[in-house]
Design a protein around this motif. Structure first.
Motif, PDB file in Angstrom:
ATOM      1  N   ARG A   1     -83.561   3.748  85.306  1.00 24.08           N
ATOM      2  CA  ARG A   1     -83.042   4.994  85.257  1.00 24.08           C
ATOM      3  C   ARG A   1     -84.430   6.410  85.766  1.00 24.08           C
ATOM      4  NH1 ARG A   1     -78.824   5.538  81.024  1.00 24.08           N
ATOM      5  NH2 ARG A   1     -78.088   7.853  82.275  1.00 24.08           N
TER       6      ARG A   1
ATOM      7  N   PRO B   1     -83.664   2.017  99.498  1.00 26.15           N
ATOM      8  CA  PRO B   1     -82.958   2.732  98.163  1.00 26.15           C
ATOM      9  C   PRO B   1     -83.869   2.318  96.668  1.00 26.15           C
ATOM     10  CG  PRO B   1     -82.152   0.648  98.882  1.00 26.15           C
ATOM     11  CD  PRO B   1     -83.052   1.419 100.475  1.00 26.15           C
ATOM     12  N   TYR B   2     -85.073   0.988  97.485  1.00 30.69           N
ATOM     13  CA  TYR B   2     -85.656   1.444  96.164  1.00 30.69           C
ATOM     14  C   TYR B   2     -86.850   2.271  95.811  1.00 30.69           C
ATOM     15  CZ  TYR B   2     -88.478   0.843 100.456  1.00 30.69           C
ATOM     16  OH  TYR B   2     -88.839   0.956 101.634  1.00 30.69           O
TER      17      TYR B   2
ATOM     18  N   PRO C   1     -76.455   6.055  91.529  1.00 37.08           N
ATOM     19  CA  PRO C   1     -75.530   5.227  91.586  1.00 37.08           C
ATOM     20  C   PRO C   1     -75.273   3.862  92.635  1.00 37.08           C
ATOM     21  CG  PRO C   1     -75.562   7.535  92.957  1.00 37.08           C
ATOM     22  CD  PRO C   1     -76.603   6.828  92.296  1.00 37.08           C
ATOM     23  N   PRO C   2     -74.797   2.916  92.440  1.00 41.44           N
ATOM     24  CA  PRO C   2     -75.309   1.445  93.211  1.00 41.44           C
ATOM     25  C   PRO C   2     -75.152   2.319  94.831  1.00 41.44           C
ATOM     26  CG  PRO C   2     -73.270   0.957  91.948  1.00 41.44           C
ATOM     27  CD  PRO C   2     -73.456   2.469  91.887  1.00 41.44           C
ATOM     28  N   TRP C   3     -75.589   1.258  95.609  1.00 41.32           N
ATOM     29  CA  TRP C   3     -76.024   1.979  97.192  1.00 41.32           C
ATOM     30  C   TRP C   3     -74.907   2.099  97.592  1.00 41.32           C
ATOM     31  CZ3 TRP C   3     -75.014  -0.694 101.690  1.00 41.32           C
ATOM     32  CH2 TRP C   3     -75.803  -0.620 102.657  1.00 41.32           C
ATOM     33  N   GLU C   4     -73.740   1.262  97.976  1.00 44.51           N
ATOM     34  CA  GLU C   4     -72.867   1.476  98.861  1.00 44.51           C
ATOM     35  C   GLU C   4     -71.798   3.007  97.645  1.00 44.51           C
ATOM     36  OE1 GLU C   4     -71.682  -1.435  94.852  1.00 44.51           O
ATOM     37  OE2 GLU C   4     -73.320  -1.569  96.626  1.00 44.51           O
ATOM     38  N   ARG C   5     -72.276   3.060  96.978  1.00 44.87           N
ATOM     39  CA  ARG C   5     -71.401   4.082  96.430  1.00 44.87           C
ATOM     40  C   ARG C   5     -72.039   6.153  96.058  1.00 44.87           C
ATOM     41  NH1 ARG C   5     -69.192   2.143  90.191  1.00 44.87           N
ATOM     42  NH2 ARG C   5     -67.723   0.112  91.604  1.00 44.87           N
ATOM     43  N   GLN C   6     -73.135   5.977  97.019  1.00 43.36           N
ATOM     44  CA  GLN C   6     -74.076   7.069  97.380  1.00 43.36           C
ATOM     45  C   GLN C   6     -73.091   7.950  98.749  1.00 43.36           C
ATOM     46  OE1 GLN C   6     -77.925   7.097  98.372  1.00 43.36           O
ATOM     47  NE2 GLN C   6     -77.461   4.781  98.861  1.00 43.36           N
TER      48      GLN C   6
ATOM     49  N   ARG D   1     -79.366   9.047  86.891  1.00 46.47           N
ATOM     50  CA  ARG D   1     -77.727   8.266  87.158  1.00 46.47           C
ATOM     51  C   ARG D   1     -77.645   7.859  88.387  1.00 46.47           C
ATOM     52  NH1 ARG D   1     -72.641   7.274  88.018  1.00 46.47           N
ATOM     53  NH2 ARG D   1     -71.464   5.209  87.778  1.00 46.47           N
TER      54      ARG D   1
END
Length: 335
Positions: free
Chosen positions: A229, A198-199, A20-25, A18
């Motif tokens: 994922r 992030p990619y 997480p979105p980029w901003e939630r790392q 899983r």
């Protein structure tokens, strides 16, 4: 066959994770201490290079009828192959009237100047002196004693690599507006991986720094993104064996033993107001998996894909290095 090697050969390297979105790392800026990066950079700069510079990929120098020219540390360099495939290198200016030897032709192993036909076979001639060079099978190195200013070494410090017969290698080259130290500094900051790329990466965690041991290495746990994922988790180690080289080696997980060598070759002379640096990155991949023999057979097809992957990462990382140089050159760099 039993044991870890058998499990590696038969189990899938893919894992479902899983992401997480980029901003939630989890932020990494607290761990990415500027002093740790700066000290590692300082130690790498103090290590001897013996005045050896990476020119490019051995395969790029395969043509027998055309020379290869590159400017390194402000010096024009020309390279070509003799009739039996041996490489020769030396100053890129013709000793007669300064013509660019890179525009000449190679006939039967002799480099002919385009202006007046002066011929060079790689031996001293007419004031032209050859440069020492080394072809390690993946990269070509040239020794420039005047540019390097160090005590010369007979051979460059080539990092240890997987056995060529059991590996696939590819070399990517790009040029940025920065100095070699900015390229090296980028590689000595592994904390930026998941945020800046992030990619490509997920869950990057630095598990060891030079402060933690005697190896002067950064240890990293990271997952390479495949699709959705699906990821491939590995452990890697970053070291800087010389002032212009950083090596990433996979120490656990898929492709253990594989290396990525990043070499920063200055194109402009030291102190240039508009510096240019070539990033020459060699990826040497290996695996114990049975299917890897098929990958080796398909190496000519895989190499462009490997170069494309490296190119996408370096589009970002050169922006990092160029930004760092821009700040340094104007006295605004906070690190």
């Amino acid at each position: 066959m039993n044991g870890p090697r058998a499990r590696t050969m038969w189990t899938s390297p893919l894992r479902v994770r899983r992401v997480p979105p980029w901003e939630r790392q989890a932020p990494t800026w607290r761990e990415a201490k500027p002093a740790v990066i700066a000290e590692a950079l300082k130690r790498s700069a103090a290590r001897p290079s013996g005045n050896w510079y990476v020119v490019g990929a051995s395969r790029e120098l395969g043509a027998r009828d055309r020379p290869y020219g590159r400017t390194i540390a402000g010096a024009e360099v020309v390279l070509w192959r003799t009739r039996d495939g041996e490489l020769r290198a030396g100053p890129g200016e013709c000793p007669h009237l300064g013509a660019p030897l890179r525009e000449g032709r190679v006939m039967c192993g002799t480099l002919l100047c385009r202006w007046h036909g002066l011929g060079l076979d790689g031996r001293p001639s007419a004031g032209w002196e050859p440069y020492p060079l080394h072809d390690d099978g993946v990269l070509v190195w040239v020794r420039l004693d005047r540019a390097g200013g160090e005590t010369p070494l007979d051979c460059p410090a080539v990092p240890s690599r997987p056995v060529p017969a059991a590996a696939v290698d590819a070399v990517f080259t790009a040029v940025g507006r920065c100095e070699p130290e900015d390229v090296v500094a980028n590689r000595l900051d592994p904390w930026h991986g998941s945020w800046f790329h992030p990619y490509a990466f997920a869950g990057l965690r630095v598990t060891g720094t030079p402060e933690d041991g005697e190896d002067d290495a950064f240890a990293v746990d990271v997952s390479f993104k495949v699709a959705g994922r699906l990821v491939v988790p590995v452990r890697a180690e970053f070291t800087a064996p010389g002032p212009r080289t950083v090596v990433m080696r996979i120490t656990d997980g898929e492709g253990t033993g594989s290396v990525v060598e990043t070499h920063a070759t200055p194109l402009t002379a030291p102190g240039a107001t508009d510096p240019r640096t070539a990033v020459v990155e060699a990826v040497v991949a290996a695996s114990d998996r049975r299917g890897f023999a098929v990958a080796r057979a398909a190496a000519p097809v895989l190499r462009p894909l490997m170069r494309r992957t490296a190119g996408r990462l370096w589009r970002d990382d050169l922006a990092y290095a160029e930004r760092r140089w821009s700040l340094r050159s104007t006295g605004r760099f906070p690190g």
